[in-house]
Design a protein around this motif. Structure first.
Motif, PDB file in Angstrom:
ATOM      1  N   ASP A   1      39.682 -73.691 -14.528  1.00 16.49           N
ATOM      2  CA  ASP A   1      40.725 -72.818 -13.583  1.00 16.49           C
ATOM      3  C   ASP A   1      42.163 -73.534 -13.288  1.00 16.49           C
ATOM      4  O   ASP A   1      43.193 -73.057 -13.271  1.00 16.49           O
ATOM      5  CB  ASP A   1      39.807 -72.524 -12.233  1.00 16.49           C
ATOM      6  CG  ASP A   1      40.594 -71.810 -11.209  1.00 16.49           C
ATOM      7  OD1 ASP A   1      40.628 -70.400 -11.870  1.00 16.49           O
ATOM      8  OD2 ASP A   1      41.339 -71.963 -10.362  1.00 16.49           O
ATOM      9  N   THR A   2      42.111 -74.730 -13.236  1.00 23.78           N
ATOM     10  CA  THR A   2      43.157 -75.428 -13.092  1.00 23.78           C
ATOM     11  C   THR A   2      44.323 -75.360 -14.198  1.00 23.78           C
ATOM     12  O   THR A   2      45.332 -75.283 -14.147  1.00 23.78           O
ATOM     13  CB  THR A   2      43.145 -76.888 -12.687  1.00 23.78           C
ATOM     14  OG1 THR A   2      42.271 -76.957 -11.519  1.00 23.78           O
ATOM     15  CG2 THR A   2      44.356 -77.615 -12.298  1.00 23.78           C
ATOM     16  N   GLY A   3      43.554 -75.460 -15.417  1.00 24.59           N
ATOM     17  CA  GLY A   3      44.274 -75.371 -16.603  1.00 24.59           C
ATOM     18  C   GLY A   3      44.797 -74.067 -17.123  1.00 24.59           C
ATOM     19  O   GLY A   3      46.197 -73.976 -17.341  1.00 24.59           O
ATOM     20  N   ILE A   4      44.335 -72.988 -16.268  1.00 23.64           N
ATOM     21  CA  ILE A   4      44.864 -71.606 -16.622  1.00 23.64           C
ATOM     22  C   ILE A   4      45.849 -71.596 -15.610  1.00 23.64           C
ATOM     23  O   ILE A   4      46.976 -70.939 -16.277  1.00 23.64           O
ATOM     24  CB  ILE A   4      43.875 -70.634 -16.125  1.00 23.64           C
ATOM     25  CG1 ILE A   4      42.725 -70.421 -17.572  1.00 23.64           C
ATOM     26  CG2 ILE A   4      44.277 -69.315 -15.510  1.00 23.64           C
ATOM     27  CD1 ILE A   4      43.381 -69.445 -18.454  1.00 23.64           C
ATOM     28  N   GLN A   5      46.087 -72.117 -14.559  1.00 26.49           N
ATOM     29  CA  GLN A   5      47.133 -72.006 -13.401  1.00 26.49           C
ATOM     30  C   GLN A   5      48.147 -72.723 -13.628  1.00 26.49           C
ATOM     31  O   GLN A   5      49.256 -72.591 -13.558  1.00 26.49           O
ATOM     32  CB  GLN A   5      46.614 -71.977 -11.951  1.00 26.49           C
ATOM     33  CG  GLN A   5      47.220 -71.577 -11.043  1.00 26.49           C
ATOM     34  CD  GLN A   5      47.068 -71.522  -9.743  1.00 26.49           C
ATOM     35  OE1 GLN A   5      46.180 -72.241  -9.357  1.00 26.49           O
ATOM     36  NE2 GLN A   5      47.833 -70.649  -8.693  1.00 26.49           N
ATOM     37  N   HIS A   6      47.744 -74.017 -13.713  1.00 24.58           N
ATOM     38  CA  HIS A   6      48.669 -75.096 -13.924  1.00 24.58           C
ATOM     39  C   HIS A   6      49.377 -75.509 -15.116  1.00 24.58           C
ATOM     40  O   HIS A   6      50.144 -76.205 -15.227  1.00 24.58           O
ATOM     41  CB  HIS A   6      48.275 -76.570 -13.174  1.00 24.58           C
ATOM     42  CG  HIS A   6      47.849 -76.281 -11.786  1.00 24.58           C
ATOM     43  ND1 HIS A   6      48.637 -76.755 -10.621  1.00 24.58           N
ATOM     44  CD2 HIS A   6      47.056 -75.481 -11.199  1.00 24.58           C
ATOM     45  CE1 HIS A   6      48.080 -76.572  -9.531  1.00 24.58           C
ATOM     46  NE2 HIS A   6      47.376 -75.776  -9.484  1.00 24.58           N
ATOM     47  N   GLY A   7      48.502 -75.195 -16.328  1.00 22.32           N
ATOM     48  CA  GLY A   7      48.970 -75.491 -17.686  1.00 22.32           C
ATOM     49  C   GLY A   7      48.080 -76.814 -18.226  1.00 22.32           C
ATOM     50  O   GLY A   7      47.716 -77.774 -17.202  1.00 22.32           O
ATOM     51  N   THR A   8      48.014 -76.769 -19.669  1.00 23.46           N
ATOM     52  CA  THR A   8      47.472 -78.220 -19.999  1.00 23.46           C
ATOM     53  C   THR A   8      48.495 -78.906 -20.760  1.00 23.46           C
ATOM     54  O   THR A   8      47.871 -79.788 -21.525  1.00 23.46           O
ATOM     55  CB  THR A   8      46.212 -77.750 -20.881  1.00 23.46           C
ATOM     56  OG1 THR A   8      46.449 -76.680 -22.056  1.00 23.46           O
ATOM     57  CG2 THR A   8      45.064 -76.959 -20.259  1.00 23.46           C
ATOM     58  N   GLY A   9      49.783 -79.028 -20.278  1.00 19.84           N
ATOM     59  CA  GLY A   9      50.673 -79.726 -20.933  1.00 19.84           C
ATOM     60  C   GLY A   9      50.825 -81.159 -20.248  1.00 19.84           C
ATOM     61  O   GLY A   9      49.897 -81.719 -19.633  1.00 19.84           O
ATOM     62  N   GLU A  10      52.310 -81.592 -20.131  1.00 20.37           N
ATOM     63  CA  GLU A  10      52.523 -83.051 -19.565  1.00 20.37           C
ATOM     64  C   GLU A  10      53.326 -82.786 -18.497  1.00 20.37           C
ATOM     65  O   GLU A  10      53.740 -83.936 -17.831  1.00 20.37           O
ATOM     66  CB  GLU A  10      53.231 -83.736 -20.886  1.00 20.37           C
ATOM     67  CG  GLU A  10      52.299 -84.096 -22.197  1.00 20.37           C
ATOM     68  CD  GLU A  10      52.745 -84.840 -22.983  1.00 20.37           C
ATOM     69  OE1 GLU A  10      54.177 -84.616 -22.959  1.00 20.37           O
ATOM     70  OE2 GLU A  10      52.188 -85.623 -23.693  1.00 20.37           O
TER      71      GLU A  10
END
Length: 294
Positions: free
Chosen positions: A136-145
């Motif tokens: 869920d965090t990856g979806i909202q906040h992104g999985t980048g840097e």
């Protein structure tokens, strides 16, 4: 699986996968579409179209729009000129074309699900609720840097542990050489994430105070933890976007009121950030998936 359906509640207001969703939200990201809010101005919508072309042989209803979609993806433009028929096509195919639905699944997994679960593997997370929170965090906040990304929040949470932190979850993580109970760590991560939602570090995520309006996502997970919902099995109790308790199960839709899609993700949290951070997606994860499959 259940983890995906939980995020659907926050994104769509129900547990269903809205492959046919298409709308110009006037949020600077172009047209927003599909199960993960793919946008014409951030590149991930073009990723979906390219995957669909692979499945159709490249001659389908989107083909006449390819040059325009690629141009807007490359230039990160929110323009919709030349895409007047885009939503008609997306909605039609999203409702019934299994290849188009498959293309959306592929991109969701590549950009969001698999990277989030790689983080979970690296941390040694074993509880369903922890691994679902990573997605869920990856979806909202992104999985980048960037400073608001999933990886940055994990680092911020880890920095809070300078000594052993026992608990009752029967799952222990090694954080900075310390033995930390998984639920103790998860509670800290959720606190760090909620603080970030209220005060995003990246300028692109600060406009309008939209992120601060989505703390129902973190409060929902806190509620699930309080209910002892560590392993999902066939269902999990969470809070919906209005703070009401609901039960999410496999293959069962919620009947709650639909609300507008949560478009609070970082402006460029899609494929560019992912490629920079992870490179090509791996075909095999380090540890078998622990979520209940649909």
């Amino acid at each position: 699986d259940i983890a995906l359906r939980i995020t659907n509640v926050y994104e769509n207001g129900d547990t269903e996968f809205h492959y046919d969703y298409c709308e110009d939200l006037k949020d600077g990201r172009g047209i927003t579409t599909g199960i993960s809010g793919y946008c014409t101005g951030t590149g991930d919508a073009w990723e979906v179209i390219q995957e669909y072309h692979k499945l159709t042989g490249g001659n389908d209803d989107f083909t006449p729009m390819d040059k325009t979609l690629k141009k807007y993806s490359d230039s990160e433009s929110d323009s919709t000129v030349g895409l007047e028929n885009y939503c008609d096509v997306w909605t039609k195919l999203g409702k019934s074309d299994t290849k188009f639905q498959q293309a959306q699944d592929i991109v969701r997994n590549k950009l969001y699900y698999l990277p989030s679960q790689k983080y979970a593997d690296d941390l040694g997370l074993r509880l369903d609720i922890s691994r679902a929170q990573m997605y869920d965090t990856g979806i909202q906040h992104g999985t980048g840097e960037d400073a608001d990304s999933l990886g940055a929040l994990i680092n911020d949470a880890n920095a809070e542990f300078t000594q052993d932190s026992p608990g009752d979850s029967k799952s222990t993580l090694s954080i900075n050489g310390n033995q930390v109970d998984e639920i103790v760590w998860l509670n800290m991560f959720i606190k760090v994430r909620e603080d970030d939602l209220k005060n995003p570090k990246e300028e692109d995520n600060q406009g309008g105070g939209y992120w601060a309006q989505t703390t129902y996502r973190t409060k929902s997970y806190t509620y699930a933890i309080e209910q002892g919902e560590f392993m999902f099995k066939n269902s999990v109790k969470i809070l919906d976007n209005d703070g009401n308790p609901i039960t999410v199960t496999c293959n069962t839709s919620t009947s709650q009121r639909r609300r507008r899609r949560d478009r609070t993700r970082p402006r460029f949290s899609g494929h560019r950030a992912l490629v920079k951070s992870f490179g090509p997606p791996k075909s095999r994860r380090q540890r078998p998936q622990r979520f209940v499959e649909l």
